[in-house]
Motif scaffolding. Sequence first.
Motif, PDB file in Angstrom:
ATOM      1  N   LEU A 198       0.819  -1.215   0.000  1.00 12.96           N
ATOM      2  CA  LEU A 198       0.000   0.000   0.000  1.00 12.96           C
ATOM      3  C   LEU A 198       0.851   1.263   0.000  1.00 12.96           C
ATOM      4  N   GLU A 199       1.782   1.359   0.934  1.00  9.48           N
ATOM      5  CA  GLU A 199       2.594   2.580   1.031  1.00  9.48           C
ATOM      6  C   GLU A 199       3.493   2.745  -0.182  1.00  9.48           C
ATOM      7  N   ASP A 200       3.983   1.633  -0.730  1.00  6.24           N
ATOM      8  CA  ASP A 200       4.814   1.703  -1.935  1.00  6.24           C
ATOM      9  C   ASP A 200       4.021   2.309  -3.093  1.00  6.24           C
ATOM     10  N   ILE A 201       2.794   1.855  -3.294  1.00  3.53           N
ATOM     11  CA  ILE A 201       1.980   2.373  -4.392  1.00  3.53           C
ATOM     12  C   ILE A 201       1.615   3.831  -4.136  1.00  3.53           C
ATOM     13  N   ARG A 202       1.306   4.179  -2.895  1.00  4.41           N
ATOM     14  CA  ARG A 202       0.987   5.572  -2.590  1.00  4.41           C
ATOM     15  C   ARG A 202       2.142   6.506  -2.924  1.00  4.41           C
ATOM     16  N   SER A 203       3.362   6.017  -2.769  1.00  3.75           N
ATOM     17  CA  SER A 203       4.537   6.854  -3.051  1.00  3.75           C
ATOM     18  C   SER A 203       4.785   7.016  -4.543  1.00  3.75           C
ATOM     19  N   ARG A 204       4.108   6.199  -5.376  1.00  7.87           N
ATOM     20  CA  ARG A 204       4.372   6.184  -6.809  1.00  7.87           C
ATOM     21  C   ARG A 204       3.320   6.904  -7.641  1.00  7.87           C
ATOM     22  N   VAL A 205       2.165   7.205  -7.040  1.00  8.65           N
ATOM     23  CA  VAL A 205       1.097   7.857  -7.804  1.00  8.65           C
ATOM     24  C   VAL A 205       0.630   9.111  -7.077  1.00  8.65           C
ATOM     25  N   THR A 206      -0.072   9.948  -7.811  1.00  6.26           N
ATOM     26  CA  THR A 206      -0.518  11.223  -7.231  1.00  6.26           C
ATOM     27  C   THR A 206      -2.002  11.214  -6.882  1.00  6.26           C
ATOM     28  N   ILE A 207      -2.669  10.084  -7.127  1.00  3.10           N
ATOM     29  CA  ILE A 207      -4.094   9.974  -6.806  1.00  3.10           C
ATOM     30  C   ILE A 207      -4.263   9.172  -5.516  1.00  3.10           C
ATOM     31  N   PRO A 208      -5.434   9.254  -4.869  1.00  2.00           N
ATOM     32  CA  PRO A 208      -5.635   8.495  -3.636  1.00  2.00           C
ATOM     33  C   PRO A 208      -5.547   6.984  -3.874  1.00  2.00           C
ATOM     34  N   VAL A 209      -4.949   6.300  -2.923  1.00  2.65           N
ATOM     35  CA  VAL A 209      -4.870   4.840  -2.955  1.00  2.65           C
ATOM     36  C   VAL A 209      -5.486   4.315  -1.658  1.00  2.65           C
ATOM     37  N   VAL A 210      -6.496   3.473  -1.786  1.00  6.33           N
ATOM     38  CA  VAL A 210      -7.230   2.945  -0.637  1.00  6.33           C
ATOM     39  C   VAL A 210      -6.963   1.458  -0.501  1.00  6.33           C
ATOM     40  N   GLY A 211      -6.727   1.003   0.719  1.00  5.18           N
ATOM     41  CA  GLY A 211      -6.598  -0.421   1.005  1.00  5.18           C
ATOM     42  C   GLY A 211      -7.827  -0.918   1.727  1.00  5.18           C
ATOM     43  N   VAL A 212      -7.812  -2.206   2.091  1.00  5.86           N
ATOM     44  CA  VAL A 212      -8.999  -2.802   2.715  1.00  5.86           C
ATOM     45  C   VAL A 212      -8.792  -3.147   4.188  1.00  5.86           C
ATOM     46  N   ILE A 213      -7.597  -2.954   4.721  1.00 10.81           N
ATOM     47  CA  ILE A 213      -7.327  -3.402   6.083  1.00 10.81           C
ATOM     48  C   ILE A 213      -7.886  -2.429   7.126  1.00 10.81           C
ATOM     49  N   HIS A 214      -7.566  -1.162   7.019  1.00 11.51           N
ATOM     50  CA  HIS A 214      -8.022  -0.209   8.035  1.00 11.51           C
ATOM     51  C   HIS A 214      -9.553  -0.070   8.083  1.00 11.51           C
ATOM     52  N   PRO A 215     -10.259  -0.063   6.944  1.00 10.94           N
ATOM     53  CA  PRO A 215     -11.722  -0.027   7.038  1.00 10.94           C
ATOM     54  C   PRO A 215     -12.284  -1.241   7.782  1.00 10.94           C
ATOM     55  N   GLY A 216     -11.736  -2.424   7.535  1.00 14.11           N
ATOM     56  CA  GLY A 216     -12.204  -3.620   8.230  1.00 14.11           C
ATOM     57  C   GLY A 216     -11.899  -3.579   9.707  1.00 14.11           C
ATOM     58  N   ALA A 217     -10.720  -3.076  10.047  1.00 15.96           N
ATOM     59  CA  ALA A 217     -10.337  -2.973  11.458  1.00 15.96           C
ATOM     60  C   ALA A 217     -11.259  -2.005  12.202  1.00 15.96           C
ATOM     61  N   ARG A 218     -11.599  -0.883  11.579  1.00 19.82           N
ATOM     62  CA  ARG A 218     -12.491   0.079  12.217  1.00 19.82           C
ATOM     63  C   ARG A 218     -13.870  -0.533  12.463  1.00 19.82           C
ATOM     64  N   ALA A 219     -14.359  -1.287  11.477  1.00 20.44           N
ATOM     65  CA  ALA A 219     -15.672  -1.907  11.627  1.00 20.44           C
ATOM     66  C   ALA A 219     -15.664  -2.920  12.762  1.00 20.44           C
ATOM     67  N   ALA A 220     -14.612  -3.720  12.870  1.00 19.80           N
ATOM     68  CA  ALA A 220     -14.528  -4.726  13.932  1.00 19.80           C
ATOM     69  C   ALA A 220     -14.409  -4.078  15.296  1.00 19.80           C
ATOM     70  N   ASN A 221     -13.623  -3.026  15.384  1.00 23.66           N
ATOM     71  CA  ASN A 221     -13.455  -2.328  16.656  1.00 23.66           C
ATOM     72  C   ASN A 221     -14.774  -1.746  17.148  1.00 23.66           C
ATOM     73  N   GLY A 222     -15.587  -1.281  16.221  1.00 29.22           N
ATOM     74  CA  GLY A 222     -16.871  -0.714  16.603  1.00 29.22           C
ATOM     75  C   GLY A 222     -17.930  -1.753  16.925  1.00 29.22           C
ATOM     76  N   ARG A 223     -17.713  -2.991  16.507  1.00 31.46           N
ATOM     77  CA  ARG A 223     -18.720  -4.032  16.674  1.00 31.46           C
ATOM     78  C   ARG A 223     -18.489  -4.927  17.885  1.00 31.46           C
ATOM     79  N   THR A 224     -17.223  -5.182  18.248  1.00 30.24           N
ATOM     80  CA  THR A 224     -16.956  -6.150  19.308  1.00 30.24           C
ATOM     81  C   THR A 224     -17.454  -5.675  20.670  1.00 30.24           C
TER      82      THR A 224
END
Length: 269
Positions: free
Chosen positions: A80-106
């Motif tokens: 993720l960070e490697d790709i973010r350093s190579r392009v000028t547009i937003p790059v979104v991954g799937v880990i942090h959104p899933g972690a936030r959802a789990a933290n709010g649900r448990t």
Amino acid sequence: MQQPIAVLDSGVGGLTVVREVMRQLPREKIIYFGDTARTPYGPRPAEEVTRFTREIVDYLIQFRPKMIVIACNTATAVALEDIRSRVTIPVVGVIHPGARAANGRTQSGVVGVIGTEGTIRSAAYEHALKGLSPNLEVISLACPRFVPLVEQGNFRSAETYEVVQSSLESLKCRQLDTLILGCTHYPFLADTISEVMGNNVTLINSADETAREISTILHDRNRLARNEALPVHQFFCSGDPRMFKTIAQQWLGEQIELTPVVWQVPQIG
């Protein structure tokens, strides 16, 4: 000219994210790349996964996307960070959104994570969860037999149930109440996983939260599509297109029937 959202994955798993984007943002054009010829990414070295991800991004950038979504947990964890350093547009991954959802649900504070060997080895979910709530107990488990089942279109069968049951046996005796499906392939097996784990365990599919994050970022940048005409989506896969197309049409259902689609097999790498 409407700029697309580019979504990439190691195979068909990222279609779970695509379905949510189509549902939440029906006017957005999607360019999807599934690297079915080189799936699974989970057992591969991080350097190789990063190289594959770079190659796909280099291919997708010709379509002038306004955002890149790495809809592969393994690639998100290592590239993720490697790709973010190579392009000028937003790059979104799937880990942090899933972690936030789990933290709010448990409720118990015990969260399980299942994923590929690469994702679990990276401890990316554990870092993300602990960053949100340091007192969480995180139980991680690699399930390498799941992705091949999904790539073969084998979602519900006696074999699938046996594989899921044997793979998750060690989690059933733990006190977790929330289980993150830490691979975008795994929602294809969600019914079987839920049956094995029982009604007291909530499954977290990061696709929904990822689509919400995509929407928020595009809204904040004033880049949401406003076209009245339906977009023409493009789907690419690097391997046999027949199984890929069958799974895509089955998973996306009415959403893909309502919009024009172009299917292509590119050469990369």
